[in-house]
Design a protein around this motif. Structure first.
Motif, mmCIF file in Angstrom:
data_model
loop_
_atom_site.group_PDB
_atom_site.id
_atom_site.type_symbol
_atom_site.label_atom_id
_atom_site.label_comp_id
_atom_site.label_asym_id
_atom_site.label_seq_id
_atom_site.Cartn_x
_atom_site.Cartn_y
_atom_site.Cartn_z
ATOM 1 N N PHE A 26 -3.396 11.461 12.254
ATOM 2 C CA PHE A 26 -2.582 11.699 11.981
ATOM 3 C C PHE A 26 -1.374 11.204 10.679
ATOM 4 O O PHE A 26 -1.579 12.085 9.657
ATOM 5 C CB PHE A 26 -0.930 11.785 13.262
ATOM 6 N N PHE A 27 -2.080 10.065 9.998
ATOM 7 C CA PHE A 27 -2.378 10.031 8.597
ATOM 8 C C PHE A 27 -3.096 10.424 8.079
ATOM 9 O O PHE A 27 -2.625 11.027 6.847
ATOM 10 C CB PHE A 27 -1.483 8.344 8.379
ATOM 11 N N LEU A 28 -3.961 10.349 8.243
ATOM 12 C CA LEU A 28 -5.369 10.747 7.324
ATOM 13 C C LEU A 28 -5.355 12.708 7.380
ATOM 14 O O LEU A 28 -5.348 13.027 6.048
ATOM 15 C CB LEU A 28 -6.368 10.127 8.359
ATOM 16 N N VAL A 29 -5.286 13.292 7.564
ATOM 17 C CA VAL A 29 -4.998 14.684 8.697
ATOM 18 C C VAL A 29 -3.662 15.250 7.776
ATOM 19 O O VAL A 29 -3.960 16.145 6.926
ATOM 20 C CB VAL A 29 -4.077 15.001 9.704
ATOM 21 N N TYR A 30 -2.318 14.221 7.694
ATOM 22 C CA TYR A 30 -1.548 14.308 6.424
ATOM 23 C C TYR A 30 -2.449 14.912 5.021
ATOM 24 O O TYR A 30 -1.575 15.937 4.251
ATOM 25 C CB TYR A 30 -0.895 13.149 7.097
ATOM 26 N N LEU A 31 -2.578 12.895 5.002
ATOM 27 C CA LEU A 31 -3.191 12.870 3.399
ATOM 28 C C LEU A 31 -4.573 14.520 3.298
ATOM 29 O O LEU A 31 -4.448 14.797 2.265
ATOM 30 C CB LEU A 31 -3.963 11.982 3.269
ATOM 31 N N TRP A 32 -5.093 15.070 4.333
ATOM 32 C CA TRP A 32 -5.844 16.128 4.212
ATOM 33 C C TRP A 32 -5.606 17.172 3.635
ATOM 34 O O TRP A 32 -5.559 18.465 2.998
ATOM 35 C CB TRP A 32 -7.071 16.273 5.162
ATOM 36 N N ARG A 33 -4.503 17.233 4.544
ATOM 37 C CA ARG A 33 -3.909 18.613 4.376
ATOM 38 C C ARG A 33 -3.138 18.139 2.872
ATOM 39 O O ARG A 33 -3.196 19.842 2.515
ATOM 40 C CB ARG A 33 -2.471 18.763 5.707
ATOM 41 N N GLU A 34 -2.701 17.753 3.068
ATOM 42 C CA GLU A 34 -2.095 17.849 1.808
ATOM 43 C C GLU A 34 -3.044 18.000 0.690
ATOM 44 O O GLU A 34 -2.817 18.166 -0.729
ATOM 45 C CB GLU A 34 -1.363 16.484 1.381
ATOM 46 N N LYS A 35 -3.978 17.672 0.165
ATOM 47 C CA LYS A 35 -5.310 17.422 -0.656
ATOM 48 C C LYS A 35 -5.538 18.702 -0.966
ATOM 49 O O LYS A 35 -5.828 19.262 -1.647
ATOM 50 C CB LYS A 35 -5.991 16.395 0.031
ATOM 51 N N TYR A 36 -5.395 19.662 0.894
ATOM 52 C CA TYR A 36 -5.983 20.402 0.694
ATOM 53 C C TYR A 36 -5.237 22.421 0.150
ATOM 54 O O TYR A 36 -5.817 23.142 0.346
ATOM 55 C CB TYR A 36 -7.253 20.813 1.290
ATOM 56 N N LEU B 276 -1.867 3.224 18.008
ATOM 57 C CA LEU B 276 -2.075 2.816 16.648
ATOM 58 C C LEU B 276 -2.819 2.888 16.109
ATOM 59 O O LEU B 276 -2.486 4.002 14.901
ATOM 60 C CB LEU B 276 -2.112 1.499 16.585
ATOM 61 N N ALA B 277 -4.182 3.272 16.591
ATOM 62 C CA ALA B 277 -5.337 4.300 15.635
ATOM 63 C C ALA B 277 -4.750 5.721 15.379
ATOM 64 O O ALA B 277 -5.158 6.549 14.001
ATOM 65 C CB ALA B 277 -6.692 3.604 15.853
ATOM 66 N N THR B 278 -4.234 6.380 16.921
ATOM 67 C CA THR B 278 -4.257 7.910 16.560
ATOM 68 C C THR B 278 -3.246 8.348 15.588
ATOM 69 O O THR B 278 -2.678 9.035 14.361
ATOM 70 C CB THR B 278 -3.543 7.825 17.665
ATOM 71 N N SER B 279 -1.940 6.982 15.297
ATOM 72 C CA SER B 279 -0.982 6.812 14.157
ATOM 73 C C SER B 279 -1.937 7.312 12.738
ATOM 74 O O SER B 279 -1.601 7.904 11.990
ATOM 75 C CB SER B 279 0.134 6.031 14.945
ATOM 76 N N TRP B 280 -2.519 6.140 12.780
ATOM 77 C CA TRP B 280 -3.214 6.687 11.130
ATOM 78 C C TRP B 280 -4.052 7.789 11.054
ATOM 79 O O TRP B 280 -4.254 7.953 10.012
ATOM 80 C CB TRP B 280 -3.896 5.307 11.585
ATOM 81 N N SER C 115 -5.963 6.544 1.812
ATOM 82 C CA SER C 115 -7.464 6.919 2.995
ATOM 83 C C SER C 115 -7.920 5.912 3.326
ATOM 84 O O SER C 115 -8.437 5.873 4.534
ATOM 85 C CB SER C 115 -7.957 8.656 2.206
ATOM 86 N N PHE C 116 -8.653 5.291 1.798
ATOM 87 C CA PHE C 116 -9.149 4.339 2.260
ATOM 88 C C PHE C 116 -8.638 3.535 3.229
ATOM 89 O O PHE C 116 -9.056 3.481 4.339
ATOM 90 C CB PHE C 116 -9.914 3.817 1.360
ATOM 91 N N PHE C 117 -7.295 3.092 2.819
ATOM 92 C CA PHE C 117 -6.818 1.946 3.640
ATOM 93 C C PHE C 117 -6.260 2.231 4.668
ATOM 94 O O PHE C 117 -6.980 1.492 6.091
ATOM 95 C CB PHE C 117 -5.002 1.462 3.124
ATOM 96 N N ALA C 118 -6.109 4.161 5.257
ATOM 97 C CA ALA C 118 -6.416 4.155 6.620
ATOM 98 C C ALA C 118 -7.236 3.947 7.728
ATOM 99 O O ALA C 118 -7.033 3.924 9.015
ATOM 100 C CB ALA C 118 -5.412 5.345 6.701
ATOM 101 N N LYS C 119 -7.864 4.607 6.607
ATOM 102 C CA LYS C 119 -9.510 4.433 7.475
ATOM 103 C C LYS C 119 -9.551 2.930 7.952
ATOM 104 O O LYS C 119 -10.221 2.647 8.951
ATOM 105 C CB LYS C 119 -10.492 5.111 7.044
ATOM 106 N N GLY C 120 -9.602 1.985 7.068
ATOM 107 C CA GLY C 120 -9.322 0.697 7.950
ATOM 108 C C GLY C 120 -9.008 0.287 8.886
ATOM 109 O O GLY C 120 -9.602 -0.925 9.817
ATOM 110 N N VAL D 286 0.903 -1.046 -0.281
ATOM 111 C CA VAL D 286 0.354 -0.106 -0.016
ATOM 112 C C VAL D 286 1.200 1.559 -0.428
ATOM 113 O O VAL D 286 0.673 2.144 -0.752
ATOM 114 C CB VAL D 286 -1.269 -0.326 0.855
ATOM 115 N N ALA D 287 1.977 1.034 0.448
ATOM 116 C CA ALA D 287 2.657 2.513 0.555
ATOM 117 C C ALA D 287 3.759 2.291 -0.413
ATOM 118 O O ALA D 287 4.001 4.418 -1.031
ATOM 119 C CB ALA D 287 4.421 1.820 1.838
#
Length: 121
Positions: free
Chosen positions: A110-120, A104-108, A63-68, A53-54
């Protein structure tokens, strides 16, 4: 993990609980060793999946994988809260494991927040 299962169990749970978790009959010990082997195979497969996935450049899929993964870790924490604490041999370990699952959920997240920040941005 497979070669030093008794030592790892003693390190994680203490000597008294580790002796109970190792099984009392040869049949129980074989079942526990088989379960540990499958757990190791599952961990290897999950690591390989995360590596694949990486390498994917699609932000939506990541994003879908991180939410899962967030859902999976929160589900594990809830399972430990409702069922893990009822097992008398593992009752003192569930808070530590649940905190680890939430971390571990919090680390994912943070990854979702990073993806959101990069997207917008």
């Amino acid at each position: 993990m497979v070669f030093y299962s008794k030592e790892i169990c003693v390190l994680g749970h203490g000597p008294k609980t580790a002796s109970k978790l190792q099984g009392s009959t040869p049949h129980d010990q074989l079942l526990i060793q088989t379960s540990d082997s499958f757990s190791g195979l599952l961990l290897f497969t999950i690591g390989f999946l995360v590596f694949m996935v990486a390498c994917v450049k699609d932000w939506e899929f990541q994003s879908f994988f991180a939410k899962g993964c967030v859902f999976l870790h929160i589900s594990m924490a809830v399972w430990r809260f409702y069922f893990g604490r009822k097992l008398e041999d593992l009752a003192h370990d569930w808070p530590r494991h649940a905190v680890g699952d939430i971390a571990l959920a919090t680390s994912w997240l943070f990854f979702l927040v990073y993806l959101w920040r990069e997207k917008y941005d």
